[in-house]
Design a protein around this motif. Structure first.
Motif, PDB file in Angstrom:
ATOM      1  N   HIS A 199       8.294   3.231   1.860  1.00  0.00           N
ATOM      2  CA  HIS A 199       9.029   4.287   2.554  1.00  0.00           C
ATOM      3  C   HIS A 199      10.502   4.222   2.200  1.00  0.00           C
ATOM      4  N   GLY A 216      -3.097  -3.410   6.824  1.00  0.00           N
ATOM      5  CA  GLY A 216      -2.353  -3.198   8.050  1.00  0.00           C
ATOM      6  C   GLY A 216      -1.341  -2.082   7.940  1.00  0.00           C
ATOM      7  N   SER A 217      -0.592  -1.865   8.983  1.00  0.00           N
ATOM      8  CA  SER A 217       0.315  -0.730   8.998  1.00  0.00           C
ATOM      9  C   SER A 217       1.745  -1.108   9.349  1.00  0.00           C
ATOM     10  N   ARG A 218       2.041  -2.397   9.454  1.00  0.00           N
ATOM     11  CA  ARG A 218       3.408  -2.762   9.796  1.00  0.00           C
ATOM     12  C   ARG A 218       4.309  -2.551   8.596  1.00  0.00           C
ATOM     13  N   LEU A 219       5.553  -2.213   8.870  1.00  0.00           N
ATOM     14  CA  LEU A 219       6.549  -2.028   7.825  1.00  0.00           C
ATOM     15  C   LEU A 219       7.485  -3.232   7.780  1.00  0.00           C
ATOM     16  N   PHE A 227      11.239  -4.167   6.323  1.00  0.00           N
ATOM     17  CA  PHE A 227      12.414  -3.390   5.952  1.00  0.00           C
ATOM     18  C   PHE A 227      13.369  -4.161   5.060  1.00  0.00           C
ATOM     19  N   GLN A 257      19.302   6.497   7.735  1.00  0.00           N
ATOM     20  CA  GLN A 257      19.849   6.313   9.067  1.00  0.00           C
ATOM     21  C   GLN A 257      21.242   6.901   9.107  1.00  0.00           C
ATOM     22  N   TYR A 260       3.221  -3.787  17.322  1.00  0.00           N
ATOM     23  CA  TYR A 260       2.665  -2.456  17.216  1.00  0.00           C
ATOM     24  C   TYR A 260       1.296  -2.375  17.862  1.00  0.00           C
ATOM     25  N   LEU A 287      10.312  -5.397  12.945  1.00  0.00           N
ATOM     26  CA  LEU A 287       9.179  -4.961  13.745  1.00  0.00           C
ATOM     27  C   LEU A 287       8.908  -6.008  14.818  1.00  0.00           C
ATOM     28  N   ARG A 324       4.820  -1.068   3.338  1.00  0.00           N
ATOM     29  CA  ARG A 324       3.648  -1.419   4.123  1.00  0.00           C
ATOM     30  C   ARG A 324       2.785  -2.314   3.268  1.00  0.00           C
ATOM     31  N   ILE A 381      -4.264   5.818  10.255  1.00  0.00           N
ATOM     32  CA  ILE A 381      -4.138   5.530   8.821  1.00  0.00           C
ATOM     33  C   ILE A 381      -5.527   5.285   8.260  1.00  0.00           C
ATOM     34  N   ILE A 387      17.113   7.720  12.814  1.00  0.00           N
ATOM     35  CA  ILE A 387      16.383   7.358  11.596  1.00  0.00           C
ATOM     36  C   ILE A 387      15.442   8.484  11.222  1.00  0.00           C
ATOM     37  N   TYR A 436      -2.174   8.082   3.705  1.00  0.00           N
ATOM     38  CA  TYR A 436      -1.115   7.362   4.403  1.00  0.00           C
ATOM     39  C   TYR A 436      -0.257   8.351   5.165  1.00  0.00           C
ATOM     40  N   MET A 469       7.455   8.802   1.626  1.00  0.00           N
ATOM     41  CA  MET A 469       6.477   7.733   1.582  1.00  0.00           C
ATOM     42  C   MET A 469       5.720   7.918   0.274  1.00  0.00           C
ATOM     43  N   LEU A 527      13.931   5.508   4.111  1.00  0.00           N
ATOM     44  CA  LEU A 527      14.424   6.026   5.377  1.00  0.00           C
ATOM     45  C   LEU A 527      15.927   6.268   5.264  1.00  0.00           C
ATOM     46  N   SER A 559       0.826  -1.205   0.000  1.00  0.00           N
ATOM     47  CA  SER A 559       0.000   0.000   0.000  1.00  0.00           C
ATOM     48  C   SER A 559       0.861   1.256   0.000  1.00  0.00           C
ATOM     49  N   TYR A 594      10.623  -1.505  17.296  1.00  0.00           N
ATOM     50  CA  TYR A 594      11.510  -2.168  16.353  1.00  0.00           C
ATOM     51  C   TYR A 594      12.817  -2.532  17.054  1.00  0.00           C
ATOM     52  N   PHE A 630       4.931   1.732  17.468  1.00  0.00           N
ATOM     53  CA  PHE A 630       5.671   0.581  16.968  1.00  0.00           C
ATOM     54  C   PHE A 630       6.950   0.406  17.771  1.00  0.00           C
ATOM     55  N   SER A 644      12.551   9.622   8.255  1.00  0.00           N
ATOM     56  CA  SER A 644      11.735   9.215   7.129  1.00  0.00           C
ATOM     57  C   SER A 644      11.913  10.229   6.003  1.00  0.00           C
ATOM     58  N   ILE A 681      17.403   2.975   3.728  1.00  0.00           N
ATOM     59  CA  ILE A 681      16.600   1.771   3.928  1.00  0.00           C
ATOM     60  C   ILE A 681      15.249   1.963   3.257  1.00  0.00           C
TER      61      ILE A 681
END
Lengths: 109, 117
Positions: free
Chosen positions: A33, A94-97, A99, A37, B48, B45, A90, B98, A43, B103, A48, A35, A30, B35, B33, A45, A86
Protein backbone atom coordinates in the motif's frame (compact mmCIF):
# COMPACT_ATOMS: atom_id res chain seq x y z
CA UNK A 1 16.82 -4.17 10.43
CA UNK A 2 13.33 -2.91 9.66
CA UNK A 3 11.25 -5.11 7.40
CA UNK A 4 10.34 -2.06 5.32
CA UNK A 5 12.49 0.94 4.59
CA UNK A 6 11.66 4.14 2.78
CA UNK A 7 13.91 6.65 1.12
CA UNK A 8 14.41 9.48 1.28
CA UNK A 9 13.15 10.37 4.75
CA UNK A 10 12.72 13.99 3.75
CA UNK A 11 12.33 15.48 0.31
CA UNK A 12 11.98 19.09 -0.75
CA UNK A 13 11.09 19.93 -4.32
CA UNK A 14 10.08 22.86 -6.43
CA UNK A 15 6.64 22.97 -7.95
CA UNK A 16 6.56 21.10 -11.24
CA UNK A 17 9.37 18.68 -10.42
CA UNK A 18 9.09 14.93 -10.86
CA UNK A 19 9.15 13.17 -7.48
CA UNK A 20 10.18 9.61 -6.67
CA UNK A 21 9.80 7.97 -3.27
CA UNK A 22 11.21 4.49 -2.75
CA UNK A 23 10.17 1.59 -0.55
CA UNK A 24 12.12 -1.62 -0.02
CA UNK A 25 10.97 -4.60 1.98
CA UNK A 26 12.60 -7.81 3.08
CA UNK A 27 9.82 -10.39 3.33
CA UNK A 28 7.31 -12.01 1.02
CA UNK A 29 4.23 -9.91 0.64
CA UNK A 30 0.75 -10.26 -0.75
CA UNK A 31 0.15 -6.56 -1.36
CA UNK A 32 1.80 -3.19 -0.89
CA UNK A 33 0.00 0.00 0.00
CA UNK A 34 0.94 3.62 -0.48
CA UNK A 35 -0.70 5.98 1.96
CA UNK A 36 -0.74 9.75 2.15
CA UNK A 37 -0.95 11.52 5.48
CA UNK A 38 -1.96 15.14 5.28
CA UNK A 39 -0.50 17.83 7.53
CA UNK A 40 -3.72 17.70 9.53
CA UNK A 41 -3.14 14.01 10.26
CA UNK A 42 -5.75 12.34 8.07
CA UNK A 43 -4.64 9.21 6.24
CA UNK A 44 -5.74 8.36 2.72
CA UNK A 45 -5.02 5.15 0.91
CA UNK A 46 -3.53 6.01 -2.50
CA UNK A 47 -2.73 2.66 -4.03
CA UNK A 48 -2.75 -1.01 -3.28
CA UNK A 49 -0.77 -3.14 -5.67
CA UNK A 50 0.65 -6.62 -5.86
CA UNK A 51 2.33 -6.41 -9.27
CA UNK A 52 3.14 -4.05 -12.09
CA UNK A 53 2.02 -0.46 -12.06
CA UNK A 54 -0.99 1.65 -11.14
CA UNK A 55 -1.74 5.23 -12.11
CA UNK A 56 -4.15 7.77 -10.75
CA UNK A 57 -3.93 11.29 -12.05
CA UNK A 58 -0.40 12.54 -11.43
CA UNK A 59 0.46 9.63 -9.17
CA UNK A 60 2.10 6.42 -10.37
CA UNK A 61 3.02 3.43 -8.21
CA UNK A 62 5.19 0.57 -9.36
CA UNK A 63 6.29 -2.63 -7.71
CA UNK A 64 8.98 -5.18 -8.54
CA UNK A 65 8.22 -8.33 -6.60
CA UNK A 66 11.54 -10.01 -7.45
CA UNK A 67 13.55 -7.05 -6.21
CA UNK A 68 11.19 -6.41 -3.26
CA UNK A 69 10.94 -2.76 -4.19
CA UNK A 70 8.21 -0.25 -4.89
CA UNK A 71 8.26 3.35 -6.01
CA UNK A 72 5.74 6.16 -5.84
CA UNK A 73 6.10 8.83 -8.51
CA UNK A 74 4.46 12.23 -8.62
CA UNK A 75 4.54 14.08 -11.92
CA UNK A 76 4.23 17.88 -12.14
CA UNK A 77 4.36 18.19 -8.35
CA UNK A 78 2.29 20.84 -6.64
CA UNK A 79 2.44 22.39 -3.16
CA UNK A 80 -0.78 20.56 -2.25
CA UNK A 81 1.18 17.30 -2.67
CA UNK A 82 3.10 18.22 0.48
CA UNK A 83 2.41 15.40 2.92
CA UNK A 84 3.96 12.33 4.47
CA UNK A 85 3.91 9.34 2.13
CA UNK A 86 3.94 5.96 3.81
CA UNK A 87 4.39 2.55 2.28
CA UNK A 88 3.02 -0.49 4.02
CA UNK A 89 2.94 -4.12 3.11
CA UNK A 90 0.64 -6.97 3.88
CA UNK A 91 2.47 -10.19 4.59
CA UNK A 92 2.05 -13.34 2.58
CA UNK A 93 -0.63 -14.50 4.98
CA UNK A 94 -3.07 -12.52 7.05
CA UNK A 95 -4.21 -8.96 6.68
CA UNK A 96 -2.08 -6.90 9.04
CA UNK A 97 -0.06 -4.07 7.57
CA UNK A 98 3.56 -3.29 8.43
CA UNK A 99 4.42 0.36 7.89
CA UNK A 100 7.48 2.22 6.74
CA UNK A 101 8.58 5.32 8.60
CA UNK A 102 7.27 7.64 5.93
CA UNK A 103 8.75 10.23 3.61
CA UNK A 104 8.04 13.87 4.37
CA UNK A 105 7.54 15.66 1.05
CA UNK A 106 7.50 19.43 0.83
CA UNK A 107 6.77 21.04 -2.52
CA UNK A 108 7.57 24.73 -2.65
CA UNK A 109 5.81 27.11 -5.02
CA UNK B 1 -21.35 6.26 3.83
CA UNK B 2 -19.73 8.51 6.42
CA UNK B 3 -16.53 6.50 6.48
CA UNK B 4 -14.84 5.24 9.61
CA UNK B 5 -15.95 7.28 12.61
CA UNK B 6 -13.79 7.74 15.67
CA UNK B 7 -14.51 9.50 18.93
CA UNK B 8 -13.39 11.52 20.63
CA UNK B 9 -11.15 13.38 18.19
CA UNK B 10 -9.06 14.76 21.00
CA UNK B 11 -8.61 13.50 24.54
CA UNK B 12 -6.55 15.04 27.30
CA UNK B 13 -6.34 13.15 30.54
CA UNK B 14 -4.18 12.78 33.59
CA UNK B 15 -1.86 9.89 34.26
CA UNK B 16 -3.64 7.03 35.92
CA UNK B 17 -7.05 7.73 34.43
CA UNK B 18 -8.93 5.28 32.24
CA UNK B 19 -9.24 6.23 28.59
CA UNK B 20 -11.74 4.74 26.15
CA UNK B 21 -11.45 5.33 22.41
CA UNK B 22 -14.34 4.44 20.13
CA UNK B 23 -14.63 3.40 16.52
CA UNK B 24 -17.47 2.74 14.13
CA UNK B 25 -16.27 0.93 11.00
CA UNK B 26 -17.75 1.27 7.55
CA UNK B 27 -20.92 -0.75 7.30
CA UNK B 28 -20.30 -4.15 5.75
CA UNK B 29 -16.58 -4.25 6.51
CA UNK B 30 -15.46 -7.46 8.19
CA UNK B 31 -12.03 -6.31 9.37
CA UNK B 32 -11.30 -3.64 11.96
CA UNK B 33 -7.83 -2.43 12.87
CA UNK B 34 -6.48 -0.27 15.68
CA UNK B 35 -3.22 1.59 15.01
CA UNK B 36 -1.08 3.93 17.07
CA UNK B 37 1.13 6.64 15.62
CA UNK B 38 3.92 8.39 17.47
CA UNK B 39 6.82 10.50 16.32
CA UNK B 40 9.29 7.96 17.62
CA UNK B 41 7.76 4.76 16.27
CA UNK B 42 5.56 5.86 13.39
CA UNK B 43 2.45 3.81 12.68
CA UNK B 44 2.06 0.53 14.52
CA UNK B 45 -0.69 -2.05 14.36
CA UNK B 46 -2.05 -2.77 17.84
CA UNK B 47 -4.79 -5.30 17.15
CA UNK B 48 -7.19 -6.35 14.46
CA UNK B 49 -10.55 -8.09 14.41
CA UNK B 50 -12.25 -10.23 11.82
CA UNK B 51 -16.00 -10.64 12.18
CA UNK B 52 -15.77 -9.15 15.69
CA UNK B 53 -13.17 -11.70 16.81
CA UNK B 54 -9.65 -10.54 17.76
CA UNK B 55 -7.22 -12.21 15.36
CA UNK B 56 -3.85 -10.69 16.21
CA UNK B 57 -3.20 -8.65 19.34
CA UNK B 58 0.56 -9.04 19.33
CA UNK B 59 0.98 -5.31 18.86
CA UNK B 60 -0.82 -4.40 22.07
CA UNK B 61 1.89 -2.82 24.22
CA UNK B 62 0.96 -4.29 27.57
CA UNK B 63 -1.89 -5.40 29.79
CA UNK B 64 -3.00 -1.83 30.33
CA UNK B 65 -4.39 -1.92 26.79
CA UNK B 66 -7.53 -3.83 25.89
CA UNK B 67 -9.79 -3.81 22.86
CA UNK B 68 -13.26 -5.14 22.30
CA UNK B 69 -15.65 -5.43 19.41
CA UNK B 70 -19.06 -6.33 20.84
CA UNK B 71 -20.77 -6.07 17.43
CA UNK B 72 -20.01 -5.39 13.78
CA UNK B 73 -20.55 -1.66 14.10
CA UNK B 74 -18.58 -0.74 17.21
CA UNK B 75 -15.18 -1.23 18.77
CA UNK B 76 -13.39 0.24 21.77
CA UNK B 77 -9.76 0.57 22.72
CA UNK B 78 -9.27 1.05 26.44
CA UNK B 79 -6.17 2.10 28.35
CA UNK B 80 -6.24 1.61 32.11
CA UNK B 81 -4.33 3.14 33.79
CA UNK B 82 -3.03 5.62 31.22
CA UNK B 83 0.56 6.83 31.23
CA UNK B 84 2.25 9.82 29.54
CA UNK B 85 4.03 7.49 27.10
CA UNK B 86 0.62 6.46 25.76
CA UNK B 87 0.26 9.92 24.22
CA UNK B 88 -0.19 9.35 20.50
CA UNK B 89 -2.71 9.45 17.69
CA UNK B 90 -4.81 6.31 17.60
CA UNK B 91 -6.29 5.36 14.25
CA UNK B 92 -9.05 2.91 13.55
CA UNK B 93 -9.38 1.42 10.06
CA UNK B 94 -11.72 -1.05 8.43
CA UNK B 95 -11.71 -3.14 5.30
CA UNK B 96 -13.97 -5.64 3.62
CA UNK B 97 -13.41 -9.36 3.54
CA UNK B 98 -10.12 -10.39 1.98
CA UNK B 99 -10.48 -13.27 -0.39
CA UNK B 100 -7.71 -15.48 -1.66
CA UNK B 101 -7.32 -13.75 -5.02
CA UNK B 102 -8.56 -10.25 -4.40
CA UNK B 103 -7.36 -7.56 -2.08
CA UNK B 104 -9.12 -4.63 -0.55
CA UNK B 105 -7.91 -1.40 0.83
CA UNK B 106 -8.13 -0.19 4.37
CA UNK B 107 -10.11 2.91 5.13
CA UNK B 108 -8.82 5.01 7.98
CA UNK B 109 -10.73 7.06 10.48
CA UNK B 110 -9.62 10.60 11.35
CA UNK B 111 -7.81 9.44 14.47
CA UNK B 112 -8.01 10.29 18.15
CA UNK B 113 -5.21 12.46 19.48
CA UNK B 114 -4.56 11.34 23.04
CA UNK B 115 -2.51 13.39 25.47
CA UNK B 116 -1.77 11.94 28.88
CA UNK B 117 -0.39 14.52 31.29
Amino acid sequence: KNEVEQSPQNLTAQEGEFITINCSYSVGISALHWLQQHPGGGIVSLFMLSSGKKKHGRLIATINIQEKHSSLHITASHPRDSAVYICAFRGASGSRLTFGEGTQLTVNP
Amino acid sequence: DAGVIQSPRHEVTEMGQEVTLRCKPISGHDYLFWYRQTMMRGLELLIYFNNNVPIDDSGMPEDRFSAKMPNASFSTLKIQPSEPRDSAVYFCASSSNIHAFSYNEQFFGPGTRLTVL
